[in-house]
Design a protein around this motif. Structure first.
Motif, PDB file in Angstrom:
ATOM      1  N   TYR A 264       0.641  -1.288   0.116  1.00 38.21           N
ATOM      2  CA  TYR A 264      -0.150   0.127   0.002  1.00 38.21           C
ATOM      3  C   TYR A 264       0.828   1.393  -0.026  1.00 38.21           C
TER       4      TYR A 264
ATOM      5  N   TRP B 182      -6.194   3.248 -10.375  1.00 37.04           N
ATOM      6  CA  TRP B 182      -6.789   4.082 -11.576  1.00 37.04           C
ATOM      7  C   TRP B 182      -6.942   3.369 -12.924  1.00 37.04           C
TER       8      TRP B 182
ATOM      9  N   GLY C  19      -9.729   3.311  -4.962  1.00 40.73           N
ATOM     10  CA  GLY C  19      -8.341   4.013  -5.252  1.00 40.73           C
ATOM     11  C   GLY C  19      -8.641   5.573  -4.801  1.00 40.73           C
TER      12      GLY C  19
ATOM     13  N   GLY D 195      -9.171   4.701  -0.458  1.00 41.46           N
ATOM     14  CA  GLY D 195      -8.124   4.110   0.482  1.00 41.46           C
ATOM     15  C   GLY D 195      -8.233   2.641   0.805  1.00 41.46           C
ATOM     16  N   ARG D 196      -7.146   2.164   1.438  1.00 39.54           N
ATOM     17  CA  ARG D 196      -7.034   0.850   1.817  1.00 39.54           C
ATOM     18  C   ARG D 196      -8.367   0.280   2.574  1.00 39.54           C
TER      19      ARG D 196
ATOM     20  N   SER E 192       3.145   5.332  -4.926  1.00 42.44           N
ATOM     21  CA  SER E 192       2.096   5.848  -5.794  1.00 42.44           C
ATOM     22  C   SER E 192       1.731   4.712  -6.562  1.00 42.44           C
TER      23      SER E 192
ATOM     24  N   TYR F 129       0.645   1.873  -5.956  1.00 41.10           N
ATOM     25  CA  TYR F 129      -0.875   1.232  -5.567  1.00 41.10           C
ATOM     26  C   TYR F 129      -1.965   1.965  -6.217  1.00 41.10           C
ATOM     27  N   GLN F 130      -1.898   3.286  -6.003  1.00 41.16           N
ATOM     28  CA  GLN F 130      -2.685   4.383  -6.624  1.00 41.16           C
ATOM     29  C   GLN F 130      -3.027   4.139  -8.078  1.00 41.16           C
TER      30      GLN F 130
END
Length: 430
Positions: free
Chosen positions: A254, A264, A361, A364-365, A257, A259-260
């Motif tokens: 996590y 996306w 996204g 969050g987690r 960047s 992960y994001q």
């Protein structure tokens, strides 16, 4: 289970007069471990973990995970989803067995000579190929995960390695199915919107390029997930054993960047963008069918159909309306309705996944842990059902498909007749 990412709440224990947790050093086992550190590192770590677990139970220290206090996807609906998750293994196994057989029949019918020459049928054939591989791979996963060892926490490293392969394999082939479905929609849109340019635009070579890109792009689009999801190791305690057990599982990293970016790409580029395009095309196809239906109703009130003069055997003249064009229009409408049903079923399946991925996204987690994972089994079942039900749609909405499938079954079930001559043998296989 202890997790390095967990945040611990020690609010249920009161500090002593010195304001420190001196009870940690009251246990002689901990002092002994500090004084006599042997060469067996794994045994020492196991004993330290067991001492910590005993302290937690003795002083009523609660371990609160990071997302335990989030309220995402809570309430009565959560209980219903959890109730379905208990039977997901049996449901998914039945869908996979039926879908594998159905898609194999789709491939067998669509590879016939009268079907294989049409570009749309080629796209449908490779869509069935992608779906059948997804379902065949899902069968061992469902048997092991939900039927043989439900709720098992002690996962070996080999299982985590298979889970990593299962995750990437199904994601790549499912993305290929999405791109093939998008190609079908664009193909049909061009055929109806620009009928005069359709033979020049929708050629066999361009159909081949569309199929190749549908299978070549998914491994590239899924590159971020290769680095985000990795194998992690943890420990669990069993009261009947003296040593903690190792647990291997697949989870995402996590931090950073990437992960994001992965969310996306998966939510917007792979899921939502094709869904938006398919929604626009589906709405246009529905409007076209509606206008065609209204135009036919209007034309029924007028005698504007071209007629031809026919002479019967007695020398009498009469006129007969030509029905050649109406048959062609009805066949076009049936094909459009069948593809429209495929597109709408796809949208019902993929839109919720894209929305949940987008929210994961953004929020969050904790949303991913609380909601996306919660709906994981239902989303899997919908995706499998989407691939399995196409055979039913083809049989119910395409007369040519039913006829070809019936002839194929009769040829398979009928006893083989011996050819009387070489000429008869050659004629049979033409």
């Amino acid at each position: 289970m202890l997790d390095d990412n967990d945040s611990r709440n020690y609010g249920n224990h009161t500090d002593d007069t010195n304001g420190s947790y001196n009870f940690f050093f009251d246990d002689p086992r901990f002092i002994s471990l500090l004084k006599h550190r042997g060469s067996n590192y794994s045994n020492n770590i196991g004993e330290v973990l067991r001492v910590l677990e005993d302290w937690r139970n003795r002083y009523n220290i609660s371990v609160v995970k990071e997302c335990d206090r989030s309220e995402y996807c809570s309430g009565e609906s959560r209980d219903l989803i959890l109730a379905y998750n208990n039977i997901h293994g049996y449901v998914s196994l039945l869908i996979c067995l039926f879908g594998s057989l159905a898609n194999a029949l789709n491939v067998a019918v669509l590879t016939r000579r009268d079907f294989a020459v049409t570009p749309i049928n080629r796209l449908l054939k490779w869509l069935a190929v992608a779906d059948v591989f997804v379902m065949m791979e899902y069968v061992p996963f469902a048997i092991y995960r939900y039927l043989l060892f439900p709720g098992q926490e002690e996962r070996p490293y080999s299982w985590a390695l298979y889970m990593l392969f299962h995750m990437h394999f199904t994601q790549i082939l499912h993305t290929a199915s999405i791109l093939l479905t998008l190609s079908l929609a664009v193909w049909r849109y061009i055929a109806i919107k620009y009928p005069s340019h359709s033979p020049a635009l929708c050629t066999d070579s361009r159909c081949t390029v569309a199929i190749l890109l549908s299978f070549a792009l998914p491994p590239i689009l899924c590159i971020p997930s290769y680095f985000v999801f990795t194998i992690h190791k943890d420990f669990t305690f069993d009261k009947n054993e003296s040593m903690p057990s190792k647990v291997y599982f697949v989870d995402s990293d996590y931090d950073g960047s990437l992960y994001q970016i992965n969310f996306w790409v998966h939510a917007v580029l792979i899921k939502l963008l094709p869904c938006v395009i398919l929604t626009v095309i589906s709405a246009w196809l529905i409007r076209t069918l509606y206008r065609t239906k209204n135009r036919k109703k209007i034309l029924k009130g007028y005698n504007s159909c071209p007629a031809e003069t026919v002479v019967n055997g007695n020398g009498n003249f009469f006129t007969r309306k030509s029905t050649k064009r109406s048959k062609s229009e009805r066949r076009t409408d049936r094909t459009t309705k069948m593809l429209l049903a495929v597109l709408l079923l796809f949208l019902i399946t993929e839109f919720p996944q894209g929305i949940l991925g987008l929210l994961s996204g953004i929020l969050g987690r904790c949303f991913f842990k609380g909601c996306y994972n919660l709906f994981g089994e239902i989303m899997d079942a919908l995706a499998l059902l989407n691939g399995a039900i196409n055979f039913v749609l083809y049989c119910s909405m395409s007369r040519q498909f039913r006829t070809t499938f019936g002839q194929m079954m009769r040829n398979k079930c009928a006893p083989t007749q011996r050819a009387s001559s070489q000429t008869e043998l050659q004629t049979t296989y033409v």
